[in-house]
Design an enzyme around this catalytic site. Structure first.
Site, PDB file in Angstrom:
ATOM      1  CD  GLU A   1      -2.224   1.421   3.024  1.00 41.62           C
ATOM      2  OE1 GLU A   1      -1.580   0.898   4.032  1.00 41.62           O
ATOM      3  OE2 GLU A   1      -3.428   1.535   2.996  1.00 41.62           O
TER       4      GLU A   1
ATOM      5  CG  ASN B   1      -4.797   4.216   0.637  1.00 37.34           C
ATOM      6  OD1 ASN B   1      -4.034   3.397  -0.366  1.00 37.34           O
ATOM      7  ND2 ASN B   1      -4.552   4.176   1.820  1.00 37.34           N
TER       8      ASN B   1
ATOM      9  CE  LYS C   1      -6.894   1.295   4.076  1.00 38.23           C
ATOM     10  NZ  LYS C   1      -5.806   1.748   4.592  1.00 38.23           N
TER      11      LYS C   1
ATOM     12  CD  GLU D   1      -4.979   4.937   5.784  1.00 36.77           C
ATOM     13  OE1 GLU D   1      -5.499   4.761   4.989  1.00 36.77           O
ATOM     14  OE2 GLU D   1      -4.487   4.233   6.677  1.00 36.77           O
TER      15      GLU D   1
ATOM     16  CB  CYS E   1      -3.784  -1.385   4.746  1.00 33.79           C
ATOM     17  SG  CYS E   1      -3.009  -1.379   6.453  1.00 33.79           S
TER      18      CYS E   1
ATOM     19  CG  ASN F   1       2.289   1.691   4.598  1.00 34.97           C
ATOM     20  OD1 ASN F   1       3.381   1.734   4.555  1.00 34.97           O
ATOM     21  ND2 ASN F   1       1.386   1.340   3.653  1.00 34.97           N
TER      22      ASN F   1
HETATM   23  N1  CDT Z   1      -2.603   1.433   6.649  1.00 33.68           N
HETATM   24  C1  CDT Z   1      -3.508   1.096   7.434  1.00 33.68           C
HETATM   25  O1  CDT Z   1      -4.842   0.981   6.985  1.00 33.68           O
HETATM   26  N2  CDT Z   1      -3.046   0.741   8.825  1.00 33.68           N
HETATM   27  C2  CDT Z   1      -4.060   0.243   9.711  1.00 33.68           C
HETATM   28  C3  CDT Z   1      -3.644   0.725  10.945  1.00 33.68           C
HETATM   29  C4  CDT Z   1      -4.832   0.578  11.990  1.00 33.68           C
HETATM   30  S1  CDT Z   1      -4.649   1.284  13.374  1.00 33.68           S
HETATM   31  C5  CDT Z   1      -5.021   2.937  13.059  1.00 33.68           C
HETATM   32  C6  CDT Z   1      -4.200  -1.332   9.757  1.00 33.68           C
HETATM   33  O2  CDT Z   1      -5.236  -1.862   9.836  1.00 33.68           O
HETATM   34  O3  CDT Z   1      -3.021  -2.026   9.813  1.00 33.68           O
END
Ligand code: CDT
Length: 316
Positions: free
Chosen positions: A49, A109, A126, A145, A171, A196
């Site tokens: 991502e 995204n 996304k 985000e 993600c 990420n």
């Molecule tokens: N990039 C992304 O979606 N990261 C989220 C972090 C969640 S905590 C705010 C994930 O689900 O890994």
């Protein structure tokens, strides 16, 4: 015994991308991994991502600044074109996540699916955007985000390409069962996604080991329950001092891990995936046509959560 339909499936995990790194530097790394994956028999490579930049939602800034520095207004553009050229030359497709700014100025995204001729054949924006849209001055970093991106404008899709039915997610989507079921209901054989995932959860003091645990159980359970291969690529390690988990994996429809990254750096995983492996489950325990009961699932689309009173259990 199901017929064997084999596909060389690769995940290209990325180590950190720092603020100072240019798109050209990043694309060089992606090209090297595409070439390695090709040499090891891959037909398709999954990149992370927001693969072209650092994970910029951790920084507070104006939307206009974020869009100028971290978004792509066209794809492919001059920086990324060499990767598309390699795909066509080597006959290897790929999935790539990046920040997209549409011609109307809408920020998403986004992930694209590029086939082995170097053509974009699918796009996913996304849907489950995590984090917040306000400035949190006491947090060690931001997760913006919800500020920088608009929720995807189309439902989860599945594309017939490179000899397989491939679904895309990004993600946080991987944590939601609805993501996977939407794709298995469209006969997906492979679900590909990049992520990420910060090691520190800024919303509550989550033990660090749980970040990896939840990542893996989510992928393993979802692959099994939906009879799909799951290929997940991290961007990980410490980006300018902000650490993100690695753990890129390829999971079989059995729920077993077929390959897992052992570093927090650029690393290529390749599995010769039997696309027929999910058939046994699709014909038995998860024969949807025989066993699913959608007439009893209506709350899933009617309610966002349990805010409204739950219906009385008719047995009581
Ligand atoms: N990039 C992304 O979606 N990261 C989220 C972090 C969640 S905590 C705010 C994930 O689900 O890994």
């Amino acid at each position: 015994m199901a017929d064997k339909r084999k596909m060389g499936l690769a995940v290209a995990q990325m180590g950190p991308v720092h603020l100072a790194d240019t798109r050209a530097m990043v694309v060089r790394r992606l090209r090297d991994m595409l070439a390695e994956a090709h040499g090891r028999g891959a037909r398709m490579v999954v990149f992370p991502e927001l693969a072209l930049t650092t994970f910029f939602p951790r920084y507070w800034m104006e939307d206009s600044e974020a869009q100028a520095r971290f978004f792509e207004a066209t794809m492919p553009n001059a920086d990324v074109q060499p990767l598309f050229d390699d795909a066509r030359r080597l006959g290897v497709g790929f999935y790539l996540g990046y920040a997209e700014l549409t011609p109307r100025g809408v920020p998403y995204n986004t992930a694209i699916l590029v086939d082995e001729t170097g053509k974009i054949v699918g796009k996913y924006r996304k849907i489950h955007l995590p984090g917040h849209d306000d400035h949190k001055p006491d947090a060690p970093f931001q997760h913006l985000e919800k500020k920088f991106f608009t929720v995807g404008d189309e439902p989860f899709g599945v594309w017939d390409t490179m000899g397989a039915r491939i679904g895309m997610a990004l993600c946080n989507d991987r944590r939601w069962p609805e993501t996977w079921r939407m794709m298995s209901l469209q006969s997906a054989e492979i679900v590909v996604l990049g992520y990420n995932t910060p090691s520190v959860n800024i919303h509550w003091p989550e033990p660090v080991h749980l970040r990896m645990h939840h990542h893996l159980i989510t992928l393993q359970a979802s692959a099994y329950q939906n009879c799909v291969w799951a290929a997940a690529a991290a961007k990980c390690g410490s980006e300018d001092g902000f650490h993100m988990i690695g753990g890129s994996v390829i999971v079989a429809p059995t729920g077993e891990i077929a390959a897992q990254a052992v570093t927090e750096d650029d690393e290529v995983l390749v599995v010769n995936a039997d696309l027929g492996l999910g058939d046994t489950f699709r014909k038995n325990v998860f024969d949807f046509a025989r066993h699913r009961r959608p007439e009893h699932y209506s709350l899933i689309t009617e309610r966002v959560g349990p805010g409204a009173a739950l219906p009385r259990n008719p047995i009581e």
